[in-house]
Design an enzyme around this catalytic site. Structure first.
Site, PDB file in Angstrom:
ATOM      1  CG  LEU A 159      16.986  57.629   9.512  1.00 27.32           C
ATOM      2  CD1 LEU A 159      17.984  56.664  10.139  1.00 27.32           C
ATOM      3  CD2 LEU A 159      16.469  58.618  10.553  1.00 27.32           C
ATOM      4  CB  SER A 160      14.829  54.679   8.248  1.00 31.38           C
ATOM      5  OG  SER A 160      13.928  53.635   8.477  1.00 31.38           O
TER       6      SER A 160
END
Length: 372
Positions: free
Chosen positions: A150-151
Protein backbone atom coordinates in the site's frame (compact mmCIF):
# COMPACT_ATOMS: atom_id res chain seq x y z
CA UNK A 1 3.44 28.92 -10.22
CA UNK A 2 1.08 26.92 -8.01
CA UNK A 3 -1.52 28.74 -5.95
CA UNK A 4 -1.21 29.01 -2.17
CA UNK A 5 -4.36 26.89 -1.75
CA UNK A 6 -2.87 24.14 -3.91
CA UNK A 7 0.36 24.25 -1.94
CA UNK A 8 -1.58 23.97 1.33
CA UNK A 9 -3.48 20.94 0.05
CA UNK A 10 -0.24 19.32 -1.06
CA UNK A 11 1.39 19.96 2.31
CA UNK A 12 -1.55 18.40 4.14
CA UNK A 13 -1.58 15.35 1.89
CA UNK A 14 2.18 14.86 2.19
CA UNK A 15 2.28 15.29 5.97
CA UNK A 16 2.38 11.56 6.64
CA UNK A 17 5.43 11.05 4.43
CA UNK A 18 7.38 14.28 4.96
CA UNK A 19 10.79 13.93 6.65
CA UNK A 20 10.86 15.21 10.20
CA UNK A 21 7.12 14.88 10.80
CA UNK A 22 6.57 11.87 13.01
CA UNK A 23 3.26 10.02 12.95
CA UNK A 24 2.85 6.93 15.13
CA UNK A 25 1.18 3.78 13.83
CA UNK A 26 -2.35 3.24 15.20
CA UNK A 27 -2.58 1.08 18.30
CA UNK A 28 -3.69 -2.47 17.48
CA UNK A 29 -4.48 -5.70 19.26
CA UNK A 30 -3.13 -8.36 16.90
CA UNK A 31 -5.11 -11.59 16.55
CA UNK A 32 -1.78 -13.40 16.20
CA UNK A 33 1.86 -12.64 16.81
CA UNK A 34 4.07 -12.43 13.74
CA UNK A 35 7.44 -14.13 13.98
CA UNK A 36 10.69 -12.20 13.55
CA UNK A 37 12.94 -13.22 10.67
CA UNK A 38 16.61 -12.98 11.60
CA UNK A 39 19.91 -13.70 9.93
CA UNK A 40 18.55 -13.26 6.42
CA UNK A 41 21.64 -11.72 4.79
CA UNK A 42 23.68 -8.54 4.64
CA UNK A 43 20.55 -6.37 4.89
CA UNK A 44 21.99 -3.22 3.26
CA UNK A 45 18.68 -1.40 3.68
CA UNK A 46 18.64 -2.08 7.45
CA UNK A 47 15.03 -3.30 7.39
CA UNK A 48 13.19 -5.51 9.84
CA UNK A 49 11.26 -8.60 8.75
CA UNK A 50 8.24 -10.40 10.17
CA UNK A 51 6.51 -13.50 8.88
CA UNK A 52 3.65 -15.93 9.37
CA UNK A 53 3.76 -19.62 8.44
CA UNK A 54 0.56 -21.62 9.08
CA UNK A 55 0.83 -24.75 11.18
CA UNK A 56 1.51 -27.83 9.09
CA UNK A 57 2.22 -25.87 5.92
CA UNK A 58 2.87 -28.23 3.01
CA UNK A 59 6.21 -28.26 1.18
CA UNK A 60 6.47 -26.06 -1.90
CA UNK A 61 3.72 -23.70 -0.72
CA UNK A 62 3.46 -20.18 -2.18
CA UNK A 63 4.89 -17.06 -0.55
CA UNK A 64 3.18 -13.65 -0.41
CA UNK A 65 5.33 -10.60 0.42
CA UNK A 66 3.32 -7.74 1.98
CA UNK A 67 4.63 -4.15 2.30
CA UNK A 68 2.90 -1.76 4.71
CA UNK A 69 2.29 1.93 4.05
CA UNK A 70 3.63 5.03 5.78
CA UNK A 71 2.82 5.36 9.52
CA UNK A 72 2.04 1.62 9.58
CA UNK A 73 3.96 -1.45 10.67
CA UNK A 74 3.81 -5.11 9.70
CA UNK A 75 1.39 -6.24 12.43
CA UNK A 76 -0.96 -3.32 11.87
CA UNK A 77 -1.16 -3.85 8.15
CA UNK A 78 -1.68 -7.58 8.59
CA UNK A 79 -4.51 -6.95 11.04
CA UNK A 80 -6.11 -4.48 8.63
CA UNK A 81 -5.72 -6.49 5.42
CA UNK A 82 -6.09 -10.02 6.81
CA UNK A 83 -3.27 -11.73 4.89
CA UNK A 84 -2.24 -14.07 7.72
CA UNK A 85 -5.85 -15.07 8.35
CA UNK A 86 -6.24 -15.98 4.69
CA UNK A 87 -2.90 -17.82 4.72
CA UNK A 88 -4.20 -20.06 7.52
CA UNK A 89 -7.25 -20.99 5.43
CA UNK A 90 -5.53 -21.44 2.07
CA UNK A 91 -2.03 -22.67 2.97
CA UNK A 92 0.66 -20.18 2.02
CA UNK A 93 3.41 -18.29 3.86
CA UNK A 94 3.46 -14.52 4.35
CA UNK A 95 6.53 -12.27 4.67
CA UNK A 96 6.22 -8.72 6.01
CA UNK A 97 9.26 -6.46 5.47
CA UNK A 98 9.10 -3.66 8.02
CA UNK A 99 10.60 -0.17 7.94
CA UNK A 100 12.51 1.43 10.86
CA UNK A 101 12.36 5.04 11.98
CA UNK A 102 16.13 5.31 11.59
CA UNK A 103 15.57 4.88 7.83
CA UNK A 104 12.43 7.00 7.52
CA UNK A 105 10.80 8.95 10.38
CA UNK A 106 7.31 7.94 9.29
CA UNK A 107 8.07 4.30 8.51
CA UNK A 108 7.74 4.79 4.74
CA UNK A 109 9.74 2.52 2.47
CA UNK A 110 12.14 4.78 0.56
CA UNK A 111 10.71 4.11 -2.91
CA UNK A 112 12.06 7.44 -4.22
CA UNK A 113 15.72 7.11 -3.14
CA UNK A 114 18.10 5.77 -5.84
CA UNK A 115 20.28 3.93 -3.32
CA UNK A 116 17.27 1.98 -2.00
CA UNK A 117 15.62 1.17 -5.32
CA UNK A 118 18.34 -0.53 -7.33
CA UNK A 119 19.11 -4.16 -7.96
CA UNK A 120 21.83 -5.32 -5.56
CA UNK A 121 21.55 -2.53 -3.02
CA UNK A 122 19.56 -0.78 -0.31
CA UNK A 123 16.06 -1.70 0.75
CA UNK A 124 15.34 -3.60 -2.46
CA UNK A 125 18.28 -5.92 -1.78
CA UNK A 126 17.17 -6.42 1.84
CA UNK A 127 13.73 -7.55 0.69
CA UNK A 128 15.38 -9.85 -1.87
CA UNK A 129 17.44 -11.45 0.90
CA UNK A 130 14.38 -11.95 3.12
CA UNK A 131 12.58 -13.75 0.31
CA UNK A 132 15.51 -16.09 -0.25
CA UNK A 133 15.76 -16.87 3.47
CA UNK A 134 12.03 -17.67 3.68
CA UNK A 135 12.16 -19.94 0.64
CA UNK A 136 15.10 -21.92 2.02
CA UNK A 137 13.92 -22.15 5.63
CA UNK A 138 10.33 -23.18 4.83
CA UNK A 139 10.78 -25.11 1.56
CA UNK A 140 8.59 -22.69 -0.42
CA UNK A 141 7.88 -22.69 -4.15
CA UNK A 142 10.19 -20.31 -6.04
CA UNK A 143 7.73 -20.23 -8.95
CA UNK A 144 4.91 -18.92 -6.74
CA UNK A 145 6.25 -15.81 -5.02
CA UNK A 146 3.96 -12.76 -5.06
CA UNK A 147 4.22 -9.23 -3.68
CA UNK A 148 1.77 -6.50 -2.73
CA UNK A 149 1.84 -3.22 -0.83
CA UNK A 150 0.00 0.00 0.00
CA UNK A 151 1.11 3.57 -0.80
CA UNK A 152 4.87 3.73 -0.15
CA UNK A 153 4.64 -0.04 0.14
CA UNK A 154 2.84 -0.08 -3.22
CA UNK A 155 5.56 2.06 -4.76
CA UNK A 156 8.18 -0.30 -3.28
CA UNK A 157 6.21 -3.21 -4.76
CA UNK A 158 6.71 -1.52 -8.15
CA UNK A 159 10.43 -1.25 -7.31
CA UNK A 160 10.71 -4.97 -6.57
CA UNK A 161 8.82 -6.00 -9.73
CA UNK A 162 11.18 -3.83 -11.78
CA UNK A 163 14.50 -4.70 -10.12
CA UNK A 164 13.89 -8.43 -9.48
CA UNK A 165 11.23 -9.53 -12.01
CA UNK A 166 12.55 -13.08 -12.07
CA UNK A 167 11.51 -13.50 -8.42
CA UNK A 168 7.81 -12.82 -8.81
CA UNK A 169 4.91 -14.47 -10.56
CA UNK A 170 2.74 -11.43 -9.83
CA UNK A 171 2.42 -8.18 -7.94
CA UNK A 172 -0.43 -5.97 -6.67
CA UNK A 173 0.20 -2.22 -6.29
CA UNK A 174 -2.33 -0.45 -4.07
CA UNK A 175 -2.43 3.39 -4.18
CA UNK A 176 1.17 3.36 -5.38
CA UNK A 177 3.35 5.03 -8.00
CA UNK A 178 5.37 3.92 -11.05
CA UNK A 179 8.91 2.67 -10.62
CA UNK A 180 11.56 5.33 -11.28
CA UNK A 181 9.12 8.24 -11.34
CA UNK A 182 10.93 10.09 -8.51
CA UNK A 183 14.52 10.28 -7.30
CA UNK A 184 14.18 12.65 -4.32
CA UNK A 185 11.70 13.80 -1.69
CA UNK A 186 10.61 16.89 -3.70
CA UNK A 187 10.06 14.75 -6.80
CA UNK A 188 8.13 12.21 -4.74
CA UNK A 189 5.93 15.05 -3.48
CA UNK A 190 5.18 16.12 -7.05
CA UNK A 191 4.50 12.62 -8.38
CA UNK A 192 2.11 11.86 -5.54
CA UNK A 193 0.08 14.87 -6.64
CA UNK A 194 0.27 13.92 -10.33
CA UNK A 195 2.74 16.63 -11.38
CA UNK A 196 5.53 15.88 -13.85
CA UNK A 197 7.40 12.63 -14.27
CA UNK A 198 8.82 10.59 -17.17
CA UNK A 199 6.74 9.87 -20.25
CA UNK A 200 5.27 6.42 -20.90
CA UNK A 201 8.12 5.17 -23.08
CA UNK A 202 10.70 6.27 -20.52
CA UNK A 203 8.79 4.60 -17.68
CA UNK A 204 8.92 1.25 -19.51
CA UNK A 205 12.60 1.75 -20.35
CA UNK A 206 13.36 2.38 -16.67
CA UNK A 207 11.96 -1.04 -15.75
CA UNK A 208 13.94 -2.81 -18.48
CA UNK A 209 17.13 -1.08 -17.40
CA UNK A 210 16.58 -1.82 -13.69
CA UNK A 211 15.98 -5.53 -14.34
CA UNK A 212 19.57 -6.10 -15.46
CA UNK A 213 18.62 -7.40 -18.91
CA UNK A 214 15.80 -9.70 -17.79
CA UNK A 215 14.69 -11.81 -20.75
CA UNK A 216 12.24 -14.20 -19.09
CA UNK A 217 8.52 -13.86 -18.39
CA UNK A 218 7.44 -10.67 -16.63
CA UNK A 219 5.23 -10.76 -13.53
CA UNK A 220 1.54 -10.00 -13.85
CA UNK A 221 0.55 -6.63 -12.39
CA UNK A 222 -2.65 -5.76 -10.51
CA UNK A 223 -3.20 -2.05 -9.83
CA UNK A 224 -5.68 -0.75 -7.23
CA UNK A 225 -6.68 2.87 -6.60
CA UNK A 226 -9.53 4.97 -5.21
CA UNK A 227 -10.89 7.76 -7.39
CA UNK A 228 -11.05 10.13 -4.38
CA UNK A 229 -7.45 9.56 -3.24
CA UNK A 230 -6.08 12.93 -2.10
CA UNK A 231 -2.68 11.60 -1.00
CA UNK A 232 -1.50 9.70 -4.08
CA UNK A 233 -3.65 11.06 -6.87
CA UNK A 234 -5.72 8.69 -8.99
CA UNK A 235 -3.73 9.64 -12.11
CA UNK A 236 -0.92 7.40 -10.84
CA UNK A 237 -3.02 4.33 -11.64
CA UNK A 238 -2.81 5.15 -15.34
CA UNK A 239 0.91 5.92 -15.10
CA UNK A 240 1.64 2.53 -13.55
CA UNK A 241 -0.51 0.83 -16.18
CA UNK A 242 1.33 2.68 -18.97
CA UNK A 243 4.68 1.56 -17.56
CA UNK A 244 3.63 -2.09 -17.67
CA UNK A 245 1.87 -1.84 -21.04
CA UNK A 246 5.34 -1.07 -22.38
CA UNK A 247 6.73 -4.16 -20.66
CA UNK A 248 3.99 -6.65 -21.53
CA UNK A 249 3.37 -5.20 -25.00
CA UNK A 250 -0.37 -4.92 -24.41
CA UNK A 251 -2.45 -2.53 -26.49
CA UNK A 252 -4.31 0.53 -25.30
CA UNK A 253 -7.75 -1.08 -25.66
CA UNK A 254 -8.56 -3.47 -22.77
CA UNK A 255 -9.74 -7.02 -23.34
CA UNK A 256 -12.29 -6.86 -20.56
CA UNK A 257 -14.09 -4.21 -18.52
CA UNK A 258 -16.88 -4.72 -16.01
CA UNK A 259 -18.40 -2.74 -13.16
CA UNK A 260 -20.05 -4.02 -10.00
CA UNK A 261 -21.20 -1.35 -7.57
CA UNK A 262 -18.23 0.91 -6.78
CA UNK A 263 -15.71 -1.49 -8.29
CA UNK A 264 -14.61 -1.30 -11.94
CA UNK A 265 -12.33 -4.03 -13.26
CA UNK A 266 -10.28 -3.65 -16.45
CA UNK A 267 -7.91 -6.28 -17.87
CA UNK A 268 -5.39 -6.76 -20.66
CA UNK A 269 -4.28 -10.23 -21.75
CA UNK A 270 -0.76 -11.24 -22.68
CA UNK A 271 0.26 -13.31 -25.69
CA UNK A 272 -0.45 -16.50 -23.74
CA UNK A 273 -4.07 -15.46 -23.21
CA UNK A 274 -3.72 -14.92 -19.47
CA UNK A 275 -4.30 -11.60 -17.71
CA UNK A 276 -1.08 -9.58 -17.76
CA UNK A 277 -2.32 -6.24 -16.37
CA UNK A 278 -5.50 -5.52 -14.43
CA UNK A 279 -6.91 -2.35 -12.91
CA UNK A 280 -9.25 -2.17 -9.92
CA UNK A 281 -10.86 1.27 -9.66
CA UNK A 282 -12.88 1.96 -6.48
CA UNK A 283 -15.27 4.84 -7.01
CA UNK A 284 -15.21 7.45 -4.24
CA UNK A 285 -12.54 5.67 -2.16
CA UNK A 286 -9.78 7.69 -0.56
CA UNK A 287 -6.20 6.68 0.19
CA UNK A 288 -5.92 3.14 1.49
CA UNK A 289 -6.42 -0.58 1.04
CA UNK A 290 -10.00 -1.65 0.22
CA UNK A 291 -11.39 -4.24 2.62
CA UNK A 292 -14.75 -5.89 3.36
CA UNK A 293 -14.71 -7.29 6.92
CA UNK A 294 -18.47 -7.97 6.87
CA UNK A 295 -18.36 -9.74 3.51
CA UNK A 296 -18.25 -13.50 2.88
CA UNK A 297 -14.44 -13.53 3.10
CA UNK A 298 -14.51 -11.81 6.49
CA UNK A 299 -10.98 -10.48 6.07
CA UNK A 300 -9.41 -7.44 7.70
CA UNK A 301 -10.39 -4.68 10.07
CA UNK A 302 -11.08 -1.01 9.37
CA UNK A 303 -8.35 1.38 10.52
CA UNK A 304 -6.56 4.46 9.16
CA UNK A 305 -5.85 3.70 5.48
CA UNK A 306 -7.65 0.34 5.78
CA UNK A 307 -10.95 1.28 4.18
CA UNK A 308 -14.17 -0.71 4.53
CA UNK A 309 -15.71 -0.12 1.09
CA UNK A 310 -17.36 -3.50 0.56
CA UNK A 311 -14.51 -4.79 -1.63
CA UNK A 312 -11.95 -7.28 -0.26
CA UNK A 313 -8.75 -6.56 -2.17
CA UNK A 314 -6.92 -9.25 -0.18
CA UNK A 315 -9.30 -12.02 -1.27
CA UNK A 316 -9.53 -10.79 -4.86
CA UNK A 317 -5.76 -10.47 -5.24
CA UNK A 318 -5.24 -13.96 -3.80
CA UNK A 319 -7.82 -15.40 -6.21
CA UNK A 320 -6.21 -13.68 -9.19
CA UNK A 321 -2.91 -15.33 -8.23
CA UNK A 322 -4.57 -18.73 -7.96
CA UNK A 323 -3.82 -19.00 -4.24
CA UNK A 324 -7.43 -19.55 -3.22
CA UNK A 325 -10.83 -20.25 -4.69
CA UNK A 326 -14.09 -18.79 -3.41
CA UNK A 327 -14.59 -21.60 -0.86
CA UNK A 328 -11.09 -21.27 0.61
CA UNK A 329 -11.36 -17.50 1.00
CA UNK A 330 -14.69 -17.70 2.84
CA UNK A 331 -14.58 -16.88 6.54
CA UNK A 332 -14.67 -19.91 8.90
CA UNK A 333 -17.67 -20.58 11.10
CA UNK A 334 -17.79 -18.61 14.34
CA UNK A 335 -17.14 -21.70 16.44
CA UNK A 336 -13.95 -22.41 14.53
CA UNK A 337 -10.78 -20.98 16.00
CA UNK A 338 -7.92 -19.88 13.75
CA UNK A 339 -4.90 -22.13 13.73
CA UNK A 340 -2.09 -20.78 15.92
CA UNK A 341 1.07 -19.63 14.20
CA UNK A 342 3.92 -22.07 14.86
CA UNK A 343 7.22 -21.02 16.32
CA UNK A 344 9.64 -21.58 13.46
CA UNK A 345 12.50 -19.11 13.91
CA UNK A 346 15.03 -18.84 11.11
CA UNK A 347 17.95 -19.18 13.50
CA UNK A 348 17.85 -22.72 14.85
CA UNK A 349 19.45 -23.67 18.14
CA UNK A 350 19.54 -27.35 17.18
CA UNK A 351 20.87 -28.36 13.78
CA UNK A 352 18.91 -31.06 11.95
CA UNK A 353 22.08 -31.95 10.07
CA UNK A 354 25.72 -30.90 9.96
CA UNK A 355 26.04 -27.15 9.74
CA UNK A 356 22.49 -26.40 10.87
CA UNK A 357 19.66 -24.43 9.28
CA UNK A 358 21.62 -21.16 9.47
CA UNK A 359 24.45 -22.64 7.39
CA UNK A 360 21.95 -23.89 4.79
CA UNK A 361 20.48 -20.39 4.52
CA UNK A 362 23.89 -18.72 4.31
CA UNK A 363 25.06 -21.18 1.64
CA UNK A 364 21.92 -20.51 -0.39
CA UNK A 365 22.38 -16.75 -0.05
CA UNK A 366 26.00 -17.03 -1.22
CA UNK A 367 24.98 -19.20 -4.15
CA UNK A 368 22.42 -16.60 -5.15
CA UNK A 369 25.03 -13.82 -4.89
CA UNK A 370 23.26 -12.27 -1.90
CA UNK A 371 25.96 -12.85 0.70
CA UNK A 372 29.73 -13.07 0.75
Amino acid sequence: MRSISDTMRRMAAFRATAPGVRVDPPAITPHRTLETLEGFGTNPGALLAKYHVPAGLAAQAPLVVVLHGCTQNAAGYDQGAGWSALADRAGFAVLFPEQKRANNPNLCFNWFMPEDTKRGGGEAMSIREMIEAMIVAHDLDRARVYITGLSAGGAMTAVMLATYPELFAGGAIIAGLPFGSARSVPEAFDRMRGHGGPDDATLAALVKRASNGHDGPWPTVSIWHGTADQTVTFANMDRIAAQWHGIHGTGAAPDRTETSGRHTYTAWHGEDGRVAIELHEIDGMGHGTPIDPAGPDGLGRAAPHMLDVGVSSTAMIARSWGLVDAAEAKAPARSQRPVASPRRPIRATAAPHAGGVQKVIEDALRAAGLMR
